[in-house]
Structure formats: C-alpha cells, structure tokens
Design an enzyme around this catalytic site. Sequence first.
Site, PDB file in Angstrom:
ATOM      1  N   TYR A 113       0.860  -1.184   0.000  1.00  0.00           N
ATOM      2  CA  TYR A 113       0.000   0.000   0.000  1.00  0.00           C
ATOM      3  C   TYR A 113       0.896   1.233   0.000  1.00  0.00           C
ATOM      4  O   TYR A 113       1.911   1.280   0.712  1.00  0.00           O
ATOM      5  CB  TYR A 113      -0.902   0.033   1.234  1.00  0.00           C
ATOM      6  CG  TYR A 113      -1.645   1.355   1.384  1.00  0.00           C
ATOM      7  CD1 TYR A 113      -2.890   1.538   0.804  1.00  0.00           C
ATOM      8  CD2 TYR A 113      -1.074   2.423   2.075  1.00  0.00           C
ATOM      9  CE1 TYR A 113      -3.554   2.746   0.911  1.00  0.00           C
ATOM     10  CE2 TYR A 113      -1.739   3.637   2.193  1.00  0.00           C
ATOM     11  CZ  TYR A 113      -2.975   3.796   1.598  1.00  0.00           C
ATOM     12  OH  TYR A 113      -3.612   4.993   1.708  1.00  0.00           O
ATOM     13  N   GLU A 201      -3.607   7.590  -3.825  1.00  0.00           N
ATOM     14  CA  GLU A 201      -3.444   6.274  -3.209  1.00  0.00           C
ATOM     15  C   GLU A 201      -3.225   5.205  -4.272  1.00  0.00           C
ATOM     16  O   GLU A 201      -3.887   5.194  -5.305  1.00  0.00           O
ATOM     17  CB  GLU A 201      -4.695   5.963  -2.390  1.00  0.00           C
ATOM     18  CG  GLU A 201      -4.683   4.647  -1.649  1.00  0.00           C
ATOM     19  CD  GLU A 201      -5.964   4.447  -0.854  1.00  0.00           C
ATOM     20  OE1 GLU A 201      -6.003   4.848   0.313  1.00  0.00           O
ATOM     21  OE2 GLU A 201      -6.936   3.896  -1.417  1.00  0.00           O
TER      22      GLU A 201
END
Length: 393
Positions: A113, A201
Amino acid sequence: MKLHEYQAKGLFRDHGVPVPRGIVAETVEEAVEAAHRLRDEEDASLFIVKAQIHAGGRGKGGGVKLAHSPEEVREHADAILGMHLVTHQTGDEGQLVRKILVATGVDIEQEYYLGVTLDREKSMNAIMVSTEGGMDIETVAEESPEKIQKVWVDPSIGLQPFHARQLAFAMGLEGDAFKQATSLVHDLYTAFEETDSTLAEVNPLVRTPSGRLAAVDAKVNLDDNALFRHPDLAEMRDLHEEDPVEVEAGEHGLSYIKLDGNVGCMVNGAGLAMATMDMIKLAGGEPANFLDVGGSASAETVEAGFRIILEDPNVDAILVNIFGGIVRCDRVAEGVLEAARSIDIEVPLIVRLQGTNAEEGKQLLDDSGLALRSAVLLKEAADEVTAALAEQA
C-alpha cells in the site's frame, strides 16, 4: 472531487508513476476492441475488467474480473456494464456501472500500500506505506497498526530523498526494487502536490516476479476549493457518481449534505450549522441535513434551500437559523416569507434570526399570517422543533 480509477491512472502516468496499460470502455463491443488492442500492442494474454465507480470494494461486489481472452472480456463486460454494483461504500442500493476499464494483467509477487494525504493535526502531508497491500487501509490501521509506516513532509523543505528511502526500507525492498520505490514515491508525491489533491493512493502497488513495481489500482481525491486552478481536472467530474440533490444544491451555490434525521436545517455559515445540529440533538431531535446558504441568504437561495430540504421525504420539520452580519435580518425574513408563500411547506417551520435588524425581522415573521414559528434564542428554536415533532406524533 473524486476521480475514476482510469482518470487517476492517467494522472499517475503523466507524472511518471508506472501504470499498466488500460483502455476505458462504455459498451461491450468497446471492451472487446480494447482487449484486442492490448493483445496486439502490449502482447497481453491476461486482462482485468474493472467497474468504474467512485467506491472501494469493487472486487468483493463482483466488479473486478480476470479474463484470459477477448471472449472472456466480452462475458465479463456484459455482466458488469449496467449492473448496480453494491459495495460497503455504496449502500444497499448500489451504484450503476456506466464504464469499465480493460487493463493488462500483471503477475504479482508481493502487494503493498502507498498513499499520500494531508495530516490536518500536524499541518503536513503524510506519506504512508504498508506491506499489507490489497486490504482496506482502515482495516489494517485497526487490526495491525504497526504494519503502517508514515513519514511527514515539512512544507518548508518539501519531500527529501531520505523520506523516499525511509519508505522503501519500510516496505522491505532492496536492490533495483528499492531504487524503483524511491522514484515512485517522489513521482506520486509530485502528482499529489501539483494537482492539489487531498488523497493520492495506490492499493495495491505490486512487485512482479521480475522485480518491477506497478500501480495496478489508483485513487485520487481533488480539493474542490482548488479546482479553479485546474480547469482540465474539473472537466473530469462525473455527476452520475454524486448525489443528485447535492449536485442541485451546488448549482445554487449551496453547501448541502444529506443526513439520516428528520429535522431539515437551513443555516448561514458552517460553524453555525454545526452548532445548530448539535442543539437539535440536545433537544432530542435528529438533523436531516447540513445546509449552508452562505452569507447572502437571498430570497432565491432560501427558496432553493427549502426545495432541496423538502426533497427528503424523512423531513418532518424545518429549522431556519440565520445570523444577520453581512445581510440584514429583515431582508432575510422577507426572503423566507417570499419563499414560504411560493412553496407548499406542509411541515412545521421554525425561524430564528439574530444580528442586524433581528427585531424587525422577527416582527415581519410574526405578522405574516403564515403557519411558522419564530424564535430568539437557539435553544428556544430547537425546543420549538421538538415540540412541533411531538405534536405530529
């Protein structure tokens, strides 16, 4: 303003972030054509068909499918396009899928991530990484917070090489993958800043068996207040993905957010709106919305506000709370009366005015002959709402 995945990937690609090739499609035939192009131009043998909606959890809801041929792409495109995709972020009604992204598949060795957002408590941008890619970052934060590593970027010095190296180390990378990660962090942060984003993101960021890094998913939220600097990005807005009532409110210059209660609120000023909602709850009611009509509170904006509030069938009463600073309360009262006469308001209406010419405004309301109640104190107005609801019960 939220962007679709394909739009976010376009921004990332423009800033040097490695993104697998993908083509957006609005029909099944366009999806099949996209698969043929990717096979011919990218030598792709694996495809990912992904629903394009402004919500996470698409895979769990059946909106992300693997395909090994253009024929399989056809099957998945036919199933996904036009479906109401239900995820944990859409609610039970789901979101209609109007577009899909057909992208080249990527062999995955490891998922990570990577995200950039604003930490308002520290007044600095925060860059976060985790080795738990592919999962909701909120779940990781709740269940395994130690697996999320953060660095904060001081705006006075900006992103430094040691920030990127620290994050690459936190992902456990080494060699060429380590170098790729430091460049990728820099490029993602640059995209975040140059587009005035509030969130950029990548989840998951993947490492392939050959050691290459790729952003196979992308999410970008833009700062609405900065869109005037980015007319090209403002054109990416998809009104289909937004609440139609909120869109209508925006067209009238109103700030509106629907809530779950039964007391409609019309207030000028965000702070006063929050205080009004708090007072309604203290009095035993539940606010049905946040609605800021701004500093002018003209007859036109007040009428638009009434219409928007009344579109919610759960509204059983309306509280208008206006502070007359820039605008005079007597003019606000005239606007309220004009709007009330032109709209069929069948629920109790309570109006509280304070500020310049408040007494004159209250007198206009009291002498109007309309079925409304006026108040002086905010607590008094909230209690009037509670009493009106009790009378209806």
